[in-house]
Design a protein around this motif. Sequence first.
Motif, PDB file in Angstrom:
ATOM      1  N   UNK A 171       0.689  -0.911   0.370  1.00  0.00           N
ATOM      2  CA  UNK A 171       0.241   0.032  -0.158  1.00  0.00           C
ATOM      3  C   UNK A 171       0.853   1.083  -0.174  1.00  0.00           C
ATOM      4  N   UNK A 172       1.955   0.920  -0.392  1.00  0.00           N
ATOM      5  CA  UNK A 172       2.889   2.361  -0.457  1.00  0.00           C
ATOM      6  C   UNK A 172       2.343   3.069  -1.614  1.00  0.00           C
ATOM      7  N   UNK A 173       3.063   4.421  -2.311  1.00  0.00           N
ATOM      8  CA  UNK A 173       2.137   5.454  -3.054  1.00  0.00           C
ATOM      9  C   UNK A 173       4.088   5.044  -4.407  1.00  0.00           C
ATOM     10  N   UNK A 174       3.519   4.619  -5.450  1.00  0.00           N
ATOM     11  CA  UNK A 174       4.928   4.779  -6.390  1.00  0.00           C
ATOM     12  C   UNK A 174       4.366   5.573  -7.784  1.00  0.00           C
ATOM     13  N   UNK A 175       3.699   5.099  -8.943  1.00  0.00           N
ATOM     14  CA  UNK A 175       4.397   6.448  -9.695  1.00  0.00           C
ATOM     15  C   UNK A 175       3.195   7.238  -9.803  1.00  0.00           C
ATOM     16  N   UNK A 176       3.249   8.122 -10.305  1.00  0.00           N
ATOM     17  CA  UNK A 176       2.063   9.188 -10.561  1.00  0.00           C
ATOM     18  C   UNK A 176       2.028  10.158 -11.965  1.00  0.00           C
ATOM     19  N   UNK A 177       0.740   9.336 -12.908  1.00  0.00           N
ATOM     20  CA  UNK A 177       0.839   9.658 -13.896  1.00  0.00           C
ATOM     21  C   UNK A 177       0.119  11.085 -14.399  1.00  0.00           C
ATOM     22  N   UNK A 178       0.434  12.458 -14.555  1.00  0.00           N
ATOM     23  CA  UNK A 178       0.485  12.904 -15.273  1.00  0.00           C
ATOM     24  C   UNK A 178       0.507  13.770 -16.914  1.00  0.00           C
ATOM     25  N   UNK A 179      -0.882  14.348 -17.124  1.00  0.00           N
ATOM     26  CA  UNK A 179      -0.683  14.443 -18.557  1.00  0.00           C
ATOM     27  C   UNK A 179      -2.000  14.434 -19.098  1.00  0.00           C
ATOM     28  N   UNK A 180      -3.313  14.954 -17.859  1.00  0.00           N
ATOM     29  CA  UNK A 180      -4.820  14.934 -18.923  1.00  0.00           C
ATOM     30  C   UNK A 180      -4.347  17.021 -17.991  1.00  0.00           C
ATOM     31  N   UNK A 181      -5.283  17.000 -18.702  1.00  0.00           N
ATOM     32  CA  UNK A 181      -5.230  18.601 -18.349  1.00  0.00           C
ATOM     33  C   UNK A 181      -6.402  18.743 -17.229  1.00  0.00           C
ATOM     34  N   UNK A 182      -7.691  17.953 -16.992  1.00  0.00           N
ATOM     35  CA  UNK A 182      -8.203  18.305 -16.402  1.00  0.00           C
ATOM     36  C   UNK A 182      -8.937  16.672 -15.818  1.00  0.00           C
TER      37      UNK A 182
END
Length: 385
Positions: free
Chosen positions: A114-125
């Motif tokens: 339950x540890x945080x892994x990646x954050x996927x960034x690309x959406x604008x909303x």
Amino acid sequence: MSRSADPGHFFQTDASELTRGRRAAKSGNKKGDPIVLSSKILNIAADPFSPNSVYVAESAGCIRRVNIETKNTRAIYSGPTAPLTSVAIGGQGGAFVFAGCWDKDIWSWERESRTVSKRYKGHSDFVKVVICAKIMGKDVLISGGADSKIIVWDTATGERLHTLRDMKDGMMAVQDLALDPKHSTDEEIILVSASSDPHIRLWRIGLLSSSQIVDLAPESQGKPPRQTILEHQTSVYRVMFWGDDEDAELWTASADGTAKCLSRAKNWSVEDTYVHGDYVRGIAVTGDWVVTAGRDEDVKVWDQSTGKLRHVYDGHYDEVTGIVALPDGRIVSVSIDGTLRVWEMSTAAFEKAIKEKEGEVEPKQSIMTAEEEAELADLMGSESE
């Protein structure tokens, strides 16, 4: 200066006051053996590793794994400070939990730790939906957002592989995604998308290329070509396939108040329509039953063989945001009211629920006239003096 969050402290219309009062009166019911959480529940997904567990996305910014049998809700995936709209399990044999968020990112956690892994960034909303797939042995994550974009990600690296958008028809906010089990292969997948317009679109996605499928009714079949599936009148909230992979039909739920079965053999035209009556947010199918739920708070059960309404479960007291079928055929529903409820799918269970409803205590009606009640009140008052 302190500020109140109590809606009763603000101006409200008569209709909203009645709704609030009705929901407050209904909130204590135990129908569906409710599991109560601390915030609104916006989405639900079955646990692929446990037949008695589900994952839910909460407005409090967490994903929670809930065991329906033990009512254990302590497995929490936290980190976001904004509501989570969707949840999926996948990547490396299901080693990760993914969630779409109002903060425009996709969050991920290692499922076991339950540890945080990646954050996927690309959406604008807002990210509205996430699903997992595999192409040529590579794990991919597919997301749809309120920005009208569908993004395909390399799950391991976070790299954006494709960004899809129907510029010609002006596709609006993406609401849901589903994989066609018949035509998806190891080399490429066929993706179905639903959005806040009435159109359902199909996409062909490989590792190196992607495109929209715009020949849904080829002229070789003697039918006029069309670029989208247009069988609803307004927003489509859910799309899902059900049945054997070779014959799986496409099932849909819409803001037009209906759920529909679209026939593969008939080039995705309507086979059956279920008129729920209000926005349909969720749909599930079992061997005998079709289940719909949405804004009117009810979970409605339809006989799949006849198309007729068989039963209505009325335990929720706010909008139902999602439903899933457990392996044993039971249905789990989640709601903005912050509860999960479990519903049995059998004729015996429906009859039992009807008897229990008939046995509910109704407010007794007075057999006295208003004048007699006033005289009794005066008498009781004089006796106490």
